[in-house]
Design a protein around this motif. Structure first.
Motif, mmCIF file in Angstrom:
data_model
loop_
_atom_site.group_PDB
_atom_site.id
_atom_site.type_symbol
_atom_site.label_atom_id
_atom_site.label_comp_id
_atom_site.label_asym_id
_atom_site.label_seq_id
_atom_site.Cartn_x
_atom_site.Cartn_y
_atom_site.Cartn_z
ATOM 1 N N LEU A 146 0.843 -1.185 0.000
ATOM 2 C CA LEU A 146 0.000 0.000 0.000
ATOM 3 C C LEU A 146 0.878 1.234 0.000
ATOM 4 O O LEU A 146 2.033 1.183 0.458
ATOM 5 C CB LEU A 146 -0.910 0.031 1.234
ATOM 6 N N ASP A 147 0.327 2.338 -0.459
ATOM 7 C CA ASP A 147 1.075 3.597 -0.412
ATOM 8 C C ASP A 147 0.085 4.763 -0.479
ATOM 9 O O ASP A 147 -0.185 5.291 -1.550
ATOM 10 C CB ASP A 147 2.080 3.686 -1.551
ATOM 11 N N PHE A 148 -0.456 5.113 0.680
ATOM 12 C CA PHE A 148 -1.275 6.319 0.755
ATOM 13 C C PHE A 148 -1.069 6.957 2.117
ATOM 14 O O PHE A 148 -0.745 6.278 3.098
ATOM 15 C CB PHE A 148 -2.756 6.042 0.469
ATOM 16 N N TYR A 149 -1.283 8.261 2.148
ATOM 17 C CA TYR A 149 -0.940 9.053 3.334
ATOM 18 C C TYR A 149 -2.186 9.647 3.962
ATOM 19 O O TYR A 149 -3.115 10.086 3.267
ATOM 20 C CB TYR A 149 0.026 10.177 2.950
ATOM 21 N N LEU A 150 -2.212 9.665 5.290
ATOM 22 C CA LEU A 150 -3.259 10.321 6.068
ATOM 23 C C LEU A 150 -2.624 11.445 6.872
ATOM 24 O O LEU A 150 -1.642 11.215 7.590
ATOM 25 C CB LEU A 150 -3.939 9.340 7.024
ATOM 26 N N GLY A 151 -3.181 12.640 6.743
ATOM 27 C CA GLY A 151 -2.686 13.756 7.540
ATOM 28 C C GLY A 151 -2.962 13.564 9.017
ATOM 29 O O GLY A 151 -3.650 12.620 9.419
ATOM 30 N N PRO A 152 -2.438 14.454 9.871
ATOM 31 C CA PRO A 152 -2.573 14.284 11.315
ATOM 32 C C PRO A 152 -4.012 14.107 11.801
ATOM 33 O O PRO A 152 -4.277 13.249 12.662
ATOM 34 C CB PRO A 152 -1.944 15.569 11.868
ATOM 35 N N LYS A 153 -4.953 14.884 11.286
ATOM 36 C CA LYS A 153 -6.339 14.778 11.762
ATOM 37 C C LYS A 153 -6.970 13.460 11.337
ATOM 38 O O LYS A 153 -7.687 12.820 12.122
ATOM 39 C CB LYS A 153 -7.156 15.965 11.261
ATOM 40 N N ASP A 154 -6.724 13.052 10.109
ATOM 41 C CA ASP A 154 -7.270 11.777 9.651
ATOM 42 C C ASP A 154 -6.605 10.608 10.372
ATOM 43 O O ASP A 154 -7.253 9.600 10.681
ATOM 44 C CB ASP A 154 -7.083 11.626 8.143
ATOM 45 N N GLU B 253 -5.452 10.636 13.435
ATOM 46 C CA GLU B 253 -6.065 10.565 14.761
ATOM 47 C C GLU B 253 -7.455 9.954 14.679
ATOM 48 O O GLU B 253 -7.862 9.183 15.560
ATOM 49 C CB GLU B 253 -6.140 11.962 15.369
ATOM 50 N N ALA B 254 -8.177 10.257 13.614
ATOM 51 C CA ALA B 254 -9.542 9.753 13.475
ATOM 52 C C ALA B 254 -9.571 8.239 13.308
ATOM 53 O O ALA B 254 -10.411 7.563 13.912
ATOM 54 C CB ALA B 254 -10.236 10.426 12.291
ATOM 55 N N ILE B 255 -8.665 7.676 12.508
ATOM 56 C CA ILE B 255 -8.744 6.226 12.304
ATOM 57 C C ILE B 255 -8.264 5.461 13.524
ATOM 58 O O ILE B 255 -8.610 4.290 13.709
ATOM 59 C CB ILE B 255 -7.985 5.769 11.046
ATOM 60 N N ARG B 256 -7.471 6.119 14.380
ATOM 61 C CA ARG B 256 -7.034 5.444 15.606
ATOM 62 C C ARG B 256 -8.215 5.104 16.519
ATOM 63 O O ARG B 256 -8.105 4.256 17.397
ATOM 64 C CB ARG B 256 -6.017 6.302 16.355
ATOM 65 N N GLU C 62 -7.972 1.311 0.755
ATOM 66 C CA GLU C 62 -7.760 2.757 0.837
ATOM 67 C C GLU C 62 -9.090 3.493 0.975
ATOM 68 O O GLU C 62 -9.211 4.423 1.784
ATOM 69 C CB GLU C 62 -7.008 3.275 -0.382
ATOM 70 N N LEU C 63 -10.086 3.085 0.204
ATOM 71 C CA LEU C 63 -11.393 3.733 0.285
ATOM 72 C C LEU C 63 -11.985 3.589 1.684
ATOM 73 O O LEU C 63 -12.485 4.566 2.262
ATOM 74 C CB LEU C 63 -12.336 3.118 -0.755
ATOM 75 N N LEU D 248 -13.455 5.818 6.891
ATOM 76 C CA LEU D 248 -13.430 5.739 8.346
ATOM 77 C C LEU D 248 -12.942 7.052 8.942
ATOM 78 O O LEU D 248 -13.515 7.548 9.932
ATOM 79 C CB LEU D 248 -12.521 4.587 8.786
ATOM 80 N N ALA D 249 -11.909 7.633 8.359
ATOM 81 C CA ALA D 249 -11.388 8.909 8.851
ATOM 82 C C ALA D 249 -12.442 9.998 8.746
ATOM 83 O O ALA D 249 -12.672 10.759 9.708
ATOM 84 C CB ALA D 249 -10.130 9.304 8.081
ATOM 85 N N VAL D 250 -13.112 10.086 7.608
ATOM 86 C CA VAL D 250 -14.147 11.112 7.423
ATOM 87 C C VAL D 250 -15.296 10.905 8.406
ATOM 88 O O VAL D 250 -15.783 11.860 9.025
ATOM 89 C CB VAL D 250 -14.667 11.083 5.966
#
Length: 276
Positions: A176-184, A186-189, A260-261, A266-268
């Protein structure tokens, strides 16, 4: 949550539990030949079917209940067509209306005997059909019922919040190779605990891995590995279930896209909860 249920002239609720019991009501004076039956009522005003059913259950058996599914089909009585939600009790109940003489939890075998006491032939056949359909539904979905009884929906997810199984020996590791910013990140955690039974995934995050389980069975489908980067997280690989009996997908590219989707959704979703 909007449930899709067939159109009917009355809506009811079948209260059940993971112990294989349903809640029956005994109408006062065995009105219209009913000795033991299920709670239902007609809609009032612009009520939605779920509101009607919950009102009927609250009034006729004294339980506030949570809808966990829809019983397939429409069931004809003498004067109404009836559709039913499947429910579990919210563990708080008051007094039933004067139209109910008594209530009781019964196993399916006991319920069958009790329902057969009804002298209204049409109503008796209807309620036996409802009982059989409910039993078939629970045979498929009982693990989900157990999970909802024990946990429901609450806060940040941990492994013990839901029934889970380990990754089988048969799996593939996909890059895999995709990035989540700090807010996203934290959200998936926070992971996700289902709040309704049609929500098919339970997830939790630990040691920079996101575990995604099917909520009905507990099967582990994805074990997604991240590394910390610029205050966020980068997904680097995922172990994906390839046990045919647990997960029928075999296309690696489709799984990479799906993962990835799902992670981004989940983050959103979790970020939206923070702003409610």
């Amino acid at each position: 949550m909007t449930w899709v249920i067939p159109e009917a002239t009355a809506y009811g609720g079948i209260l059940l539990n993971s112990g294989g019991q349903v809640l029956l009501r005994e109408p006062a004076n065995h009105y219209d030949g009913y000795v033991w039956t299920f709670a239902k009522t007609r809609p009032q005003g612009d009520e939605k079917p779920e509101q009607t059913a919950r009102r009927g259950v609250r009034g006729e058996v004294g339980h506030d209940a949570k809808v966990i599914g829809v019983l397939p089909g429409v069931y004809r009585g003498g004067t109404t067509t009836n559709a039913y939600f499947l429910m579990i009790s919210d563990h708080g109940h008051g007094s039933a209306s004067q139209e109910t003489q008594s209530i009781r939890w019964a196993s399916y075998e006991e319920a069958r005997v009790l329902i057969k006491m009804t002298t209204n032939h049409v109503g008796r056949q209807r309620d036996l059909q409802i009982l059989e359909a409910t039993q078939r539904w629970l045979e498929v979905n009982y693990k989900g019922v157990i999970a909802f009884e024990q946990r429901g929906s609450s806060g940040w997810a941990i492994k013990g919040d839901w029934m889970t199984e380990e990754m089988p020996d048969r799996f593939v590791t996909l890059p895999l190779d995709f990035y989540l910013g700090p807010k996203d990140a934290e959200a998936i955690r926070k992971g996700y605990i289902p709040s309704a039974m049609e929500e098919k995934w339970f997830s939790y995050f630990v040691d920079n891995k996101l575990y995604q389980h099917r909520s009905w069975t507990g099967f582990l489908i994805d074990r997604i590995s991240f590394v910390e980067e610029r205050g966020g997280l980068r997904a680097v690989q995922a172990d994906v279930n390839r046990q045919r009996e647990q997960y029928s997908q075999t296309d690696d590219a489709e799984d990479v896209a799906r993962i990835e989707l799902m992670v981004r959704e989940l983050a959103v979703q979790n970020r939206s909860f923070d702003t409610d």
